[in-house]
Design a protein around this motif. Structure first.
Motif, PDB file in Angstrom:
ATOM      1  N   LEU A  76       0.890  -1.212   0.065  1.00  0.00           N
ATOM      2  CA  LEU A  76      -0.093   0.015   0.102  1.00  0.00           C
ATOM      3  C   LEU A  76       0.879   1.265  -0.110  1.00  0.00           C
ATOM      4  O   LEU A  76       0.509   2.360  -0.380  1.00  0.00           O
ATOM      5  N   THR A  77       2.126   1.132   0.539  1.00  0.00           N
ATOM      6  CA  THR A  77       3.130   2.195   0.553  1.00  0.00           C
ATOM      7  C   THR A  77       3.302   2.441  -0.932  1.00  0.00           C
ATOM      8  O   THR A  77       3.481   3.534  -1.654  1.00  0.00           O
ATOM      9  N   ASP A  78       3.837   1.404  -1.823  1.00  0.00           N
ATOM     10  CA  ASP A  78       4.195   1.633  -2.966  1.00  0.00           C
ATOM     11  C   ASP A  78       2.803   2.198  -3.830  1.00  0.00           C
ATOM     12  O   ASP A  78       2.976   2.928  -4.788  1.00  0.00           O
ATOM     13  N   ALA A  79       1.723   1.669  -3.467  1.00  0.00           N
ATOM     14  CA  ALA A  79       0.482   2.364  -4.241  1.00  0.00           C
ATOM     15  C   ALA A  79       0.333   3.913  -4.063  1.00  0.00           C
ATOM     16  O   ALA A  79       0.036   4.385  -4.772  1.00  0.00           O
ATOM     17  N   LEU A  82       2.867   5.422  -6.142  1.00  0.00           N
ATOM     18  CA  LEU A  82       2.446   5.532  -7.553  1.00  0.00           C
ATOM     19  C   LEU A  82       1.187   6.547  -7.936  1.00  0.00           C
ATOM     20  O   LEU A  82       0.855   6.953  -9.127  1.00  0.00           O
ATOM     21  N   GLY A  83       0.256   6.887  -6.730  1.00  0.00           N
ATOM     22  CA  GLY A  83      -0.957   7.311  -6.729  1.00  0.00           C
ATOM     23  C   GLY A  83      -1.997   6.413  -7.391  1.00  0.00           C
ATOM     24  O   GLY A  83      -3.109   6.926  -7.879  1.00  0.00           O
ATOM     25  N   ALA A  84      -1.963   5.435  -6.974  1.00  0.00           N
ATOM     26  CA  ALA A  84      -2.947   4.363  -7.283  1.00  0.00           C
ATOM     27  C   ALA A  84      -3.551   3.732  -6.096  1.00  0.00           C
ATOM     28  O   ALA A  84      -3.146   3.864  -4.987  1.00  0.00           O
ATOM     29  N   THR A  85      -4.917   3.180  -6.431  1.00  0.00           N
ATOM     30  CA  THR A  85      -5.451   2.597  -5.137  1.00  0.00           C
ATOM     31  C   THR A  85      -5.973   1.200  -5.415  1.00  0.00           C
ATOM     32  O   THR A  85      -7.125   0.983  -5.909  1.00  0.00           O
ATOM     33  N   PRO A  86      -5.095   0.095  -5.431  1.00  0.00           N
ATOM     34  CA  PRO A  86      -5.449  -1.308  -5.620  1.00  0.00           C
ATOM     35  C   PRO A  86      -6.090  -1.826  -4.502  1.00  0.00           C
ATOM     36  O   PRO A  86      -5.771  -1.404  -3.193  1.00  0.00           O
ATOM     37  N   ALA A 117      -2.914  -5.138  -4.126  1.00  0.00           N
ATOM     38  CA  ALA A 117      -2.069  -5.324  -2.899  1.00  0.00           C
ATOM     39  C   ALA A 117      -2.446  -6.756  -2.364  1.00  0.00           C
ATOM     40  O   ALA A 117      -3.569  -7.002  -1.903  1.00  0.00           O
ATOM     41  N   ALA A 118      -1.398  -7.737  -2.354  1.00  0.00           N
ATOM     42  CA  ALA A 118      -1.567  -9.071  -2.014  1.00  0.00           C
ATOM     43  C   ALA A 118      -2.168  -9.259  -0.572  1.00  0.00           C
ATOM     44  O   ALA A 118      -1.563  -8.788   0.390  1.00  0.00           O
ATOM     45  N   GLU A 174       3.765  -5.138   5.827  1.00  0.00           N
ATOM     46  CA  GLU A 174       3.582  -5.793   7.138  1.00  0.00           C
ATOM     47  C   GLU A 174       4.904  -6.337   7.685  1.00  0.00           C
ATOM     48  O   GLU A 174       4.843  -6.486   8.869  1.00  0.00           O
ATOM     49  N   ALA A 175       5.874  -6.737   6.971  1.00  0.00           N
ATOM     50  CA  ALA A 175       6.860  -7.147   7.741  1.00  0.00           C
ATOM     51  C   ALA A 175       7.733  -5.833   8.326  1.00  0.00           C
ATOM     52  O   ALA A 175       8.126  -6.210   9.433  1.00  0.00           O
ATOM     53  N   ASN A 176       7.608  -4.783   7.808  1.00  0.00           N
ATOM     54  CA  ASN A 176       8.336  -3.516   8.457  1.00  0.00           C
ATOM     55  C   ASN A 176       7.327  -3.376   9.706  1.00  0.00           C
ATOM     56  O   ASN A 176       7.938  -3.002  10.771  1.00  0.00           O
ATOM     57  N   ALA A 177       6.286  -3.529   9.612  1.00  0.00           N
ATOM     58  CA  ALA A 177       5.160  -3.286  10.904  1.00  0.00           C
ATOM     59  C   ALA A 177       5.730  -4.166  12.186  1.00  0.00           C
ATOM     60  O   ALA A 177       5.454  -3.399  13.284  1.00  0.00           O
ATOM     61  N   ALA A 178       5.979  -5.469  11.839  1.00  0.00           N
ATOM     62  CA  ALA A 178       6.341  -6.347  13.005  1.00  0.00           C
ATOM     63  C   ALA A 178       7.807  -6.471  13.079  1.00  0.00           C
ATOM     64  O   ALA A 178       8.247  -6.929  13.950  1.00  0.00           O
TER      65      ALA A 178
END
Length: 190
Positions: A76-79, A82-86, A117-118, A174-178
């Motif tokens: 979601l950070t990448d999104a 990019l200015g996208a809302t996947p 975003a998977a 998610e990895a960074n959050a943990a």
């Protein structure tokens, strides 16, 4: 309690043969750079730029083999970059998702949909599912460790197939959050 490896999946692209040839030239094939944990899956030498409405992320890895549909998986950070809302979805569920442009050395592909975003998930074989007492598409919670900011991930989908190898996938946010780094393991919590 039984544990499984937790892998961080960075941004990547899956392409169709047709899009691969548009991006890299007629007759292009994917070059295996490194095998991944899932059987038959590999990181490729080939990379593309992902262009969103706001910015471009250059040099995004393609994962092979080629697929029936082109798909871009971002955090979601990448999104936001990019200015996208996947939408957050399982891999392959791209109907009505965000679009973008892919740029390769030989051409460009404009996609009306394909960016997601998977959803965090665990790959299991049927035998693994029996060991863990879960079934395909079941939603579970997973405690990850060792991490500098331990947490329990909720809303984790179990994906069961003979073609899978046991591993959980989370994205870089998610990895960074943990605070996950190095070898990380997960266990299902009831």
């Amino acid at each position: 309690m039984a544990k499984f490896i937790v892998e961080t999946s960075a941004r990547h692209v899956h392409v169709t043969q047709e899009d691969l040839e548009t991006l890299f030239g007629k007759g292009a094939t994917l070059t295996n750079k490194k095998n991944l944990s899932q059987p038959g899956q590999f990181a490729c030498v080939e990379k593309v730029d992902v262009v969103g409405p706001k910015k471009t992320i250059p040099g995004v890895s393609i994962l092979g083999p080629v697929r029936p549909a082109t798909q871009i998986e971002v955090s979601l950070t990448d999104a936001r970059t990019l200015g996208a809302t996947p939408p957050v979805r399982e891999s392959g569920d791209i109907a009505g998702s965000a679009g973008c442009k892919l740029v390769g050395p030989a051409g460009e592909v404009e996609l009306k949909e394909g960016m997601i975003a998977a959803k965090r998930h665990i790959h299991m074989t049927p035998d693994d599912a029996k060991v863990f007492g879960v079934s395909d598409k079941e939603i579970v919670s997973v405690k990850v460790s060792p991490c500098s900011r331990p947490l329990v991930f909720g809303d984790v989908v179990v994906r069961v197939s003979e073609k899978f190898a046991l591993a959980m996938h989370i994205d870089t946010d998610e990895a960074n959050a943990a605070g996950c780094a190095g070898e990380v393991f997960g266990e299902i919590v009831k």
